[in-house]
Design an enzyme around this catalytic site. Structure first.
Site, PDB file in Angstrom:
ATOM      1  N   ASP A  45       0.843  -1.202   0.000  1.00  0.00           N
ATOM      2  CA  ASP A  45       0.000   0.000   0.000  1.00  0.00           C
ATOM      3  C   ASP A  45       0.879   1.253   0.000  1.00  0.00           C
ATOM      4  O   ASP A  45       0.389   2.384  -0.053  1.00  0.00           O
ATOM      5  CB  ASP A  45      -1.023  -0.003   1.142  1.00  0.00           C
ATOM      6  CG  ASP A  45      -0.375  -0.055   2.513  1.00  0.00           C
ATOM      7  OD1 ASP A  45       0.868  -0.107   2.602  1.00  0.00           O
ATOM      8  OD2 ASP A  45      -1.123  -0.023   3.522  1.00  0.00           O
ATOM      9  N   LYS A 114      -1.251  -9.608   2.638  1.00  0.00           N
ATOM     10  CA  LYS A 114      -0.507  -9.174   3.830  1.00  0.00           C
ATOM     11  C   LYS A 114      -1.409  -8.261   4.653  1.00  0.00           C
ATOM     12  O   LYS A 114      -2.092  -7.401   4.099  1.00  0.00           O
ATOM     13  CB  LYS A 114       0.774  -8.437   3.437  1.00  0.00           C
ATOM     14  CG  LYS A 114       1.520  -7.874   4.654  1.00  0.00           C
ATOM     15  CD  LYS A 114       2.894  -7.357   4.309  1.00  0.00           C
ATOM     16  CE  LYS A 114       2.930  -5.939   3.807  1.00  0.00           C
ATOM     17  NZ  LYS A 114       2.342  -4.931   4.714  1.00  0.00           N
ATOM     18  N   GLU A 116      -1.474  -5.854   8.354  1.00  0.00           N
ATOM     19  CA  GLU A 116      -0.708  -5.264   9.453  1.00  0.00           C
ATOM     20  C   GLU A 116      -1.416  -5.552  10.782  1.00  0.00           C
ATOM     21  O   GLU A 116      -2.635  -5.433  10.866  1.00  0.00           O
ATOM     22  CB  GLU A 116      -0.605  -3.745   9.274  1.00  0.00           C
ATOM     23  CG  GLU A 116       0.217  -3.341   8.077  1.00  0.00           C
ATOM     24  CD  GLU A 116       0.414  -1.827   7.970  1.00  0.00           C
ATOM     25  OE1 GLU A 116       0.046  -1.093   8.910  1.00  0.00           O
ATOM     26  OE2 GLU A 116       0.945  -1.395   6.932  1.00  0.00           O
ATOM     27  N   GLU A 183       9.047  -4.601  10.585  1.00  0.00           N
ATOM     28  CA  GLU A 183       9.473  -3.295  10.077  1.00  0.00           C
ATOM     29  C   GLU A 183      10.039  -2.416  11.188  1.00  0.00           C
ATOM     30  O   GLU A 183       9.404  -2.191  12.227  1.00  0.00           O
ATOM     31  CB  GLU A 183       8.279  -2.586   9.397  1.00  0.00           C
ATOM     32  CG  GLU A 183       8.657  -1.215   8.823  1.00  0.00           C
ATOM     33  CD  GLU A 183       7.715  -0.724   7.730  1.00  0.00           C
ATOM     34  OE1 GLU A 183       6.829  -1.477   7.273  1.00  0.00           O
ATOM     35  OE2 GLU A 183       7.886   0.446   7.326  1.00  0.00           O
TER      36      GLU A 183
HETATM   37  O1  KIV Z   1       3.516  -1.105   1.731  1.00  0.00           O
HETATM   38  C1  KIV Z   1       4.648  -1.621   1.638  1.00  0.00           C
HETATM   39  O2  KIV Z   1       5.373  -1.412   0.663  1.00  0.00           O
HETATM   40  C2  KIV Z   1       5.076  -2.491   2.736  1.00  0.00           C
HETATM   41  C3  KIV Z   1       6.487  -2.990   2.729  1.00  0.00           C
HETATM   42  C4  KIV Z   1       7.508  -1.945   2.706  1.00  0.00           C
HETATM   43  C5  KIV Z   1       6.737  -3.984   3.788  1.00  0.00           C
HETATM   44  O3  KIV Z   1       4.318  -2.796   3.584  1.00  0.00           O
END
Ligand code: KIV
Length: 268
Positions: A45, A114, A116, A183
């Site tokens: 994102d 993915k 968070e 991160e």
């Molecule tokens: O949004 C993104 O690019 C990410 C990565 C940097 C892990 O979440």
């Protein structure tokens, strides 16, 4: 060419082989990265920042992300393709989460999503895994919580937060994630988490002891210059190259040097 799958990543960790991950947002970069044999392409994102020029990732929408994932899937043959679930696409209800995650796989060609967060999203992770959607976790400096954190600083430097992060990582693994981004946390903590888990950790700004590393492709290529994080190694300065090329083109057009006879068509 051997297709990378979620299973391959687990095998790589078991063999001690590091995993290389980059973001991509379009077919051209995705196919160049795939050609170079990157193992995972994440449609992050971060598109909101590097593609749309926003100051955080919070404005990314499902429609935007589905569009980018669809573009990227057109350029990928070998890498595992992971789609980032944007802010508020997985928090509202179980039904909405499933519908959104499902869109990434069914409409756009993603192979995993993915999300968070830690404890608050465990049931969500289980539900997705139960219906056959592989999930990558993301802990530490989770950019969708940037206002809660009050900035982009290193997370989990203090013991309480470090303990909670380790608990979250173990709980996410139990819930079924196949891998996890860590991160911007201290390197020793990232090492401890990586050793505690069977699934691979993918670090960004979290030191060398993670099982793999991820960078934003625009950052490592020197195309995005608004933010300068010390963990970003710039492998090329393509932003400067692009500006220089455009200046040359402008001069050629103004001088009448472009196009040449060879770059023009005759009547027959
Ligand atoms: O949004 C993104 O690019 C990410 C990565 C940097 C892990 O979440």
């Amino acid at each position: 060419m051997k297709k990378v799958t979620t299973k391959s990543l687990l095998e790589m960790k078991a063999k001690g082989e590091k995993i290389a991950v980059l973001t991509a947002y379009d077919a051209t970069f995705a196919s160049l990265q795939d050609e170079a044999e990157i193992e995972v392409i994440l449609v992050g994102d971060s598109a909101a920042m590097v593609i749309c020029g926003e100051s955080s990732t919070l404005t990314a929408t499902m429609d935007q992300m589905v569009y980018h994932v669809r573009c990227v899937s057109g350029g990928v043959k070998r890498a595992l393709l992971v789609a980032d679930m944007p802010f508020m696409s997985f928090q509202i209800s179980a039904e909405e989460t499933l519908r959104n995650a499902g869109r990434f796989l069914a409409e756009a060609g993603a192979e995993a999503v993915k999300l968070e967060g830690g404890k608050p999203i465990l049931d969500t992770v289980k539900r997705l895994v139960d219906v056959g959607i592989p999930v990558m976790g993301h802990l530490g400096l989770t950019p969708q919580s940037i206002h809660q954190f009050g900035g982009w600083g290193v997370r989990a430097r203090e013991q309480g937060e470090a303990d909670r992060l380790l608990e979250d990582a173990l709980a996410l693994e139990k819930a079924g994630v196949f891998s996890m981004v860590l991160e911007k946390i201290p390197a020793p903590l990232a090492g401890e988490v990586s050793r505690a888990l069977k699934v691979p950790t993918i670090g960004i700004g979290s030191g060398a002891d993670c099982d793999g590393q991820v960078l934003v492709n625009y950052d490592m290529l020197g195309l995005y210059e608004k933010f300068a994080m010390k963990f970003v190694r710039k492998y090329r300065l393509l932003g400067k190259e692009v500006t220089a090329a455009v200046r040359e083109y402008i001069q050629d057009v103004k001088k009448g040097d472009f196009p040449s006879k060879d770059e023009s068509y005759d009547i027959n």
